[in-house]
Scaffold this motif. Structure first.
Motif, short mmCIF file in Angstrom:
data_model
loop_
_atom_site.label_atom_id
_atom_site.label_comp_id
_atom_site.label_asym_id
_atom_site.label_seq_id
_atom_site.Cartn_x
_atom_site.Cartn_y
_atom_site.Cartn_z
N ALA A 1 0.86 -1.20 0.00
CA ALA A 1 0.00 0.00 0.00
C ALA A 1 0.89 1.24 0.00
O ALA A 1 1.57 1.50 1.00
N PRO A 2 0.91 2.01 -1.08
CA PRO A 2 1.77 3.21 -1.12
C PRO A 2 1.35 4.22 -0.07
O PRO A 2 0.18 4.30 0.33
N THR A 3 2.33 5.00 0.40
CA THR A 3 2.03 6.07 1.35
C THR A 3 1.08 7.07 0.70
O THR A 3 1.26 7.46 -0.44
N GLY A 4 0.08 7.49 1.43
CA GLY A 4 -0.88 8.46 0.89
C GLY A 4 -2.24 8.27 1.52
O GLY A 4 -2.42 7.49 2.47
N SER A 5 -3.21 8.97 0.98
CA SER A 5 -4.57 8.94 1.52
C SER A 5 -5.26 7.62 1.21
O SER A 5 -4.90 6.92 0.27
N LEU A 6 -6.25 7.30 2.04
CA LEU A 6 -7.14 6.18 1.75
C LEU A 6 -8.39 6.72 1.07
O LEU A 6 -8.79 7.88 1.26
N ILE A 7 -9.00 5.87 0.26
CA ILE A 7 -10.26 6.25 -0.39
C ILE A 7 -11.31 5.17 -0.11
O ILE A 7 -10.97 4.02 0.16
N ALA A 8 -12.55 5.60 -0.14
CA ALA A 8 -13.67 4.66 -0.15
C ALA A 8 -14.18 4.61 -1.58
O ALA A 8 -14.66 5.61 -2.12
N LYS A 9 -14.05 3.46 -2.21
CA LYS A 9 -14.45 3.31 -3.61
C LYS A 9 -15.85 2.72 -3.66
O LYS A 9 -16.12 1.66 -3.10
N THR A 10 -16.75 3.43 -4.33
CA THR A 10 -18.14 2.99 -4.38
C THR A 10 -18.68 3.12 -5.80
O THR A 10 -17.99 3.62 -6.71
N GLU A 11 -19.90 2.63 -5.98
CA GLU A 11 -20.58 2.74 -7.27
C GLU A 11 -21.96 3.36 -7.04
O GLU A 11 -22.71 2.90 -6.16
N VAL A 12 -22.26 4.39 -7.80
CA VAL A 12 -23.54 5.10 -7.66
C VAL A 12 -24.43 4.73 -8.83
O VAL A 12 -24.01 4.81 -10.00
N ASP A 13 -25.66 4.32 -8.52
CA ASP A 13 -26.60 3.91 -9.55
C ASP A 13 -26.84 5.05 -10.54
O ASP A 13 -26.79 6.24 -10.19
N GLU A 14 -27.11 4.67 -11.80
CA GLU A 14 -27.28 5.66 -12.86
C GLU A 14 -28.42 6.65 -12.57
O GLU A 14 -28.42 7.78 -13.07
N LEU A 15 -29.37 6.24 -11.74
CA LEU A 15 -30.49 7.12 -11.40
C LEU A 15 -30.00 8.37 -10.68
O LEU A 15 -30.60 9.45 -10.79
N TYR A 16 -28.87 8.24 -9.92
CA TYR A 16 -28.35 9.36 -9.13
C TYR A 16 -26.97 9.82 -9.62
O TYR A 16 -26.38 10.73 -9.05
N ALA A 17 -26.45 9.18 -10.65
CA ALA A 17 -25.06 9.39 -11.06
C ALA A 17 -24.76 10.85 -11.38
O ALA A 17 -23.68 11.37 -11.03
#
Length: 316
Positions: free
Chosen positions: A224-240
């Motif tokens: 894991a490279p030094t740096g920020s963490l992210i939360a990776k998610t998927e948003v439905d096309e209805l709200y994209a």
């Protein structure tokens, strides 16, 4: 016997109630955590996975050989350029030493050829002086034609000797260039046996052990490279289309319902794709499309890399 059965039933009922109470407590904690998020209908709830912002790197050996030592362990912080494993390089070191010894031999040969060239030049100068003297004497009828011809032949032979010595020097210099190329190659081969960290960060998993034989593509560690963490998610096309960079977000534990961290949307894909991140089954059919979104975590208790969490994205 009757009392025994009653006792068992009583314990089962109590256990069931306990499980129900634990579940209700977790749901209440989650609800309380969500209640702490600013109350508005303009928010999107989703499921996310925690990853390093630059992704998880898979370090490969990049060379082949037997692992002599593993210099890292899981959860260890390493710096860029730090050695990760040691690979046997005795053959490459021997080849390097042999090439370096040939360089010394070739330089000695150049020195000998240089001395021969200088001696040949001196002999040529003397022979020319003799030839010119015999030629003048011959013109004054004081020397024979044979003596003139012999001195001329000596000049011609020594000129060839000078040319040969000069050619030998150039050939030796050319050979040194070839040997230097060999040395550079073997030095590179030796350096390739030193597997170093390309960037700073944390070792998540070590995939090799001492005594293993590795090749160019053998994975040695997840990183894991030094740096920020992210939360990776998927948003439905209805709200994209409602997602914008900079929107605030909250990360919530799926286990306890606690708010773990705050962040903001740092990435939103410019296209829609099929759902893939959190399919329950690999064969699951999904007609709806989603937009990839990343939330950079800025503060709070950072979740574990790879953990699955809930996220709330505020649209205002």
């Amino acid at each position: 016997m009757k009392n025994y059965i009653i006792s068992i039933l009583t314990m089962a009922v109590l256990a069931s109630c306990g499980n129900k109470e634990d579940k209700e407590a977790a749901e209440k904690a989650k609800a309380d955590s969500l209640a702490k998020v600013p109350t508005t209908n303009n928010r999107i709830l989703g499921v996310a996975r925690i990853e390093p912002e630059d992704g998880i790197l898979n370090f490969t050996a990049g060379t082949s050989g037997k692992v002599l030592a593993v210099l890292i362990k899981e959860n260890q912080i390493v710096q860029k350029g730090q050695s990760l494993i040691t690979i046997e390089n005795s053959l490459e070191n021997a080849q390097l030493a042999q090439s370096e010894s040939k360089i010394a031999t070739q330089k000695a040969a150049i020195a000998v050829n240089q001395a021969n060239l200088e001696a040949a030049k001196v002999s040529l100068k003397n022979a020319r002086d003799t030839y010119e003297r015999n030629l003048r004497l011959f013109e004054g009828n004081a020397q024979t034609k044979q003596a003139v011809d012999d001195s001329k032949a000596t000049v011609d032979r020594l000129m060839k000797d000078v040319e040969t010595a000069a050619a030998n020097i150039e050939q030796s210099k050319s050979r040194i260039s070839e040997l230097q190329a060999d040395i550079n190659y073997f030095r590179t081969a030796v350096n390739q046996k030193k597997v170093n960290a390309l960037v700073s960060g944390k070792v998540l998993k070590v995939a090799v052990k001492t005594g293993d034989y590795v090749t160019n593509t053998t994975q040695i560690a997840e990183f894991a490279p030094t740096g920020s963490l992210i939360a990776k998610t998927e948003v439905d096309e209805l709200y994209a289309e409602k997602i914008q960079l900079g929107q605030k977000a909250f990360i919530i534990s799926q286990t306890t319902g606690d708010t773990l961290a705050n962040g903001s949307v740092s990435y939103a894909a410019d296209y829609l794709k099929q759902k893939s991140l959190f399919k329950d089954q690999s064969t699951e059919q999904e007609d709806r499309r989603v937009r990839d979104v990343s939330i950079r975590l800025e503060s709070g208790k950072m979740p574990l890399i790879g953990s699955r969490v809930d996220c709330v994205i505020l649209l205002k």
